[in-house]
Design a protein around this motif. Structure first.
Motif, short mmCIF file in Angstrom:
data_model
loop_
_atom_site.label_atom_id
_atom_site.label_comp_id
_atom_site.label_asym_id
_atom_site.label_seq_id
_atom_site.Cartn_x
_atom_site.Cartn_y
_atom_site.Cartn_z
N THR A 253 0.80 -1.22 0.00
CA THR A 253 0.00 0.00 0.00
C THR A 253 0.83 1.28 0.00
O THR A 253 0.30 2.37 0.16
N GLY A 254 2.15 1.15 -0.18
CA GLY A 254 3.01 2.32 -0.13
C GLY A 254 3.62 2.57 1.24
O GLY A 254 4.43 3.48 1.41
N ARG A 255 3.23 1.79 2.19
CA ARG A 255 3.85 1.76 3.52
C ARG A 255 4.19 0.30 3.82
O ARG A 255 3.59 -0.61 3.25
N MET A 256 5.12 0.08 4.72
CA MET A 256 5.42 -1.31 5.06
C MET A 256 4.19 -2.00 5.61
O MET A 256 3.94 -3.18 5.36
N PHE A 257 3.39 -1.26 6.38
CA PHE A 257 2.15 -1.80 6.94
C PHE A 257 1.02 -0.83 6.61
O PHE A 257 1.14 0.38 6.83
N ALA A 258 -0.08 -1.35 6.12
CA ALA A 258 -1.20 -0.50 5.73
C ALA A 258 -1.76 0.28 6.90
O ALA A 258 -2.27 1.40 6.72
N ILE A 259 -1.68 -0.27 8.12
CA ILE A 259 -2.21 0.41 9.30
C ILE A 259 -1.51 1.74 9.53
O ILE A 259 -2.06 2.66 10.14
N GLU A 260 -0.31 1.90 8.98
CA GLU A 260 0.44 3.15 9.17
C GLU A 260 -0.26 4.34 8.52
O GLU A 260 -0.05 5.49 8.93
N HIS A 261 -1.07 4.10 7.49
CA HIS A 261 -1.79 5.20 6.85
C HIS A 261 -2.75 5.88 7.83
O HIS A 261 -3.08 7.05 7.65
N SER A 262 -3.19 5.15 8.85
CA SER A 262 -4.19 5.68 9.78
C SER A 262 -3.58 6.39 10.97
O SER A 262 -4.26 7.14 11.66
N GLY A 263 -2.30 6.14 11.24
CA GLY A 263 -1.69 6.68 12.44
C GLY A 263 -2.05 5.94 13.70
O GLY A 263 -1.71 6.36 14.81
N VAL A 264 -2.75 4.81 13.55
CA VAL A 264 -3.18 4.01 14.71
C VAL A 264 -2.17 2.90 14.96
O VAL A 264 -1.74 2.22 14.03
N GLU A 265 -1.82 2.70 16.21
CA GLU A 265 -0.91 1.62 16.59
C GLU A 265 -1.71 0.38 16.97
O GLU A 265 -2.52 0.42 17.90
N PRO A 266 -1.48 -0.75 16.29
CA PRO A 266 -2.07 -2.00 16.76
C PRO A 266 -1.22 -2.58 17.87
O PRO A 266 -0.16 -2.04 18.22
N ASP A 267 -1.67 -3.68 18.43
CA ASP A 267 -0.88 -4.38 19.45
C ASP A 267 -0.15 -5.58 18.84
O ASP A 267 0.95 -5.95 19.30
N LEU A 268 -0.78 -6.19 17.83
CA LEU A 268 -0.22 -7.35 17.14
C LEU A 268 -0.48 -7.19 15.65
O LEU A 268 -1.50 -6.63 15.24
N ILE A 269 0.45 -7.68 14.83
CA ILE A 269 0.31 -7.64 13.37
C ILE A 269 0.60 -9.03 12.84
O ILE A 269 1.58 -9.67 13.25
N THR A 270 -0.23 -9.49 11.91
CA THR A 270 0.06 -10.76 11.23
C THR A 270 0.56 -10.47 9.83
O THR A 270 0.05 -9.60 9.13
N LEU A 271 1.57 -11.24 9.42
CA LEU A 271 2.21 -11.06 8.12
C LEU A 271 2.38 -12.39 7.42
O LEU A 271 2.52 -13.43 8.06
N ALA A 272 2.39 -12.38 6.11
CA ALA A 272 2.72 -13.56 5.29
C ALA A 272 2.91 -13.06 3.86
O ALA A 272 3.58 -12.04 3.66
N LYS A 273 2.36 -13.74 2.88
CA LYS A 273 2.35 -13.35 1.48
C LYS A 273 3.65 -12.67 1.02
O LYS A 273 4.64 -13.33 0.79
N SER A 274 3.67 -11.34 0.90
CA SER A 274 4.83 -10.64 0.32
C SER A 274 6.08 -10.71 1.19
O SER A 274 7.15 -10.26 0.76
#
Length: 435
Positions: A253-274
């Motif tokens: 999405t142009g950021r390493m994590f899409a959540i970064e676009h919102s400015g919101v910090e999650p507690d856990l992130i799941t990754l796979a695919k790319s």
């Protein structure tokens, strides 16, 4: 056994129908023989432009030279020891690099696994251990996997859940905001609080899981207002916020994590695919204080954090940085949006609506010409079929199969991107208009 010279897509499909479970379905009837960057050749020698990237897996392209070099080097050392038996440096290096880019204000830790569903299962396990609670809240239209627990959180009945038995008693669901379907953000927020009132108390909830951009649900972008409210609710009630970035993460999405676009910090992130450029690897990335709540031996897996996958992922991270692929994702996204906007203005194409996405994660809907609120999944399926016949691999998604999704490798050239978009444009022309 057929000789190599006689192998065709048809012959392999015949063998497949006998040898492979019918529960496994492929979007195309072609069989890959080789691939490079954004192109794939089938067993009959026909070339295709890849707008699917193996469902978003090869963001750095098929067989990127640096990824392959790293894999070959690891193959010369060893292929497997099981991290739980004899640990190895690539696992540690990758965890350190993921921790260094984690979108948390606190220290991070990483667990490496094999598949996206496995990552989601473990994220929920960690959340349950950290909170001492068991309930989970997910969203309609979500896709989190096909295992028993992840299937309970997946918000689409067919083909994933039909005939699979109980969906799980401690998974609750609220509607994902879809303005074009009449589901406003405030309606989703109200549904969350109604859920707390009627079905599950906040102090019973371990986690709320959300895709910052829904994948199978139709590339729907989670509104910033919703994500911020979820963060507020989680903070107020001791609930953990899980961002499922399996399809949207790692530069798409142009950021390493899409959540970064919102400015919101999650507690856990799941990754796979790319994450590993085509090699099986998944991860749970989380705040260290939460990750430490897991008791020794409660996490892991025989192939989790494969040394081959770790080597590939380290190379992928180098490629993303050195080739400026975050910026490239934005450029690709702008180019695709511009072209699709032009196509939608034509009077001889199927009715297109709701162009959306972040960076190079782009989707649009095929809808009824008489009422754009009515999805046209049959038209989307036919567009993908016509595109394939003309040398373009493109996938559909959405709750009614109405969304055409574009997941090109971020390493694709402008020329190849434009060629693929031209094929897609021809596929979108109404059959009666092209006759």
């Amino acid at each position: 056994m057929l000789s190599a010279a006689n192998i065709t897509n048809a012959s392999l499909n015949g063998r497949r129908s006998i040898a492979v479970s019918g529960g496994v379905v492929s979007a195309t009837g072609i069989f890959a023989a080789r691939a490079a960057n954004a192109e794939v050749w089938d067993v009959e020698g026909k070339r295709y432009i890849d707008f699917a990237s193996g469902i978003g897996v090869v963001a750095t392209g098929h067989r990127h030279p640096r990824v392959m070099e790293a894999v070959y080097a690891q193959l010369e050392c060893f292929t497997h020891t099981a991290f739980q038996v004899m640990a190895y440096q690539p696992y540690i290096e990758l965890a350190e690099r993921l921790n260094s880019i984690a979108p948390f204000s606190a220290a991070a830790q990483t667990l490496l696994l094999t598949t996206g569903a496995e990552a989601v299962e473990n994220a929920v396990k960690i959340a349950r251990m950290a909170t001492g609670r068991s309930a989970v809240i997910a969203f309609s239209g979500a896709f989190h996997g096909r295992t028993s627990l992840t299937l309970a959180m997946t918000g689409k009945m067919a083909p994933y859940k039909r005939g699979m038995g109980s969906a799980g008693r401690e998974v609750f669901r609220i509607p994902f905001p879809l303005e074009h379907r009449g589901v406003a953000v405030d309606a989703s927020i109200d549904a969350l609080h109604a859920l707390f009132y009627s079905d599950v108390a906040p102090d019973q909830v371990a986690a709320i899981i959300i895709e910052p951009v829904q994948g199978e649900g139709g590339f729907q972008v989670a509104p910033r207002k919703l994500l911020r409210h979820l963060r507020h609710v989680c903070d107020a009630h001791g609930i953990l916020l899980i961002a499922d970035e399996i399809q949207s993460g790692f530069g798409r999405t142009g950021r390493m994590f899409a959540i970064e676009h919102s400015g919101v910090e999650p507690d856990l992130i799941t990754l796979a695919k790319s994450l590993a450029g085509g090699f099986p690897l998944a991860a749970v990335l989380g705040r260290a204080d939460i990750m430490e709540s897991a008791s020794p031996g409660s996490l892991g897996g025989t192939y989790g954090g494969s040394p081959i996958g770790c080597a590939a992922a380290l190379a992928v991270m180098d490629v993303i940085e050195d080739e400026n692929l975050l910026e490239r994702a934005e450029v690709i996204g702008a180019r695709v949006r511009s072209r699709l906007t032009e196509i939608a203005r034509r009077n001889d194409v199927l009715t297109m609506a709701n162009l959306r996405g972040l960076g190079a994660m782009i989707g649009f809907d095929l809808v009824s010409s008489s009422d754009q609120r009515i999805p046209n999944g049959a038209a989307a399926k036919e567009v993908a079929s016509r595109a394939l016949a003309n040398g373009l691999i493109v996938l559909t998604c959405g709750t009614h199969g109405e969304t055409v999704r574009i997941l090109v490798p971020l390493t694709i050239s402008d020329a190849l991107l434009d060629e693929g978009l031209s094929i897609l444009e021809r596929a979108l022309i109404r059959p009666e208009a092209s006759a």
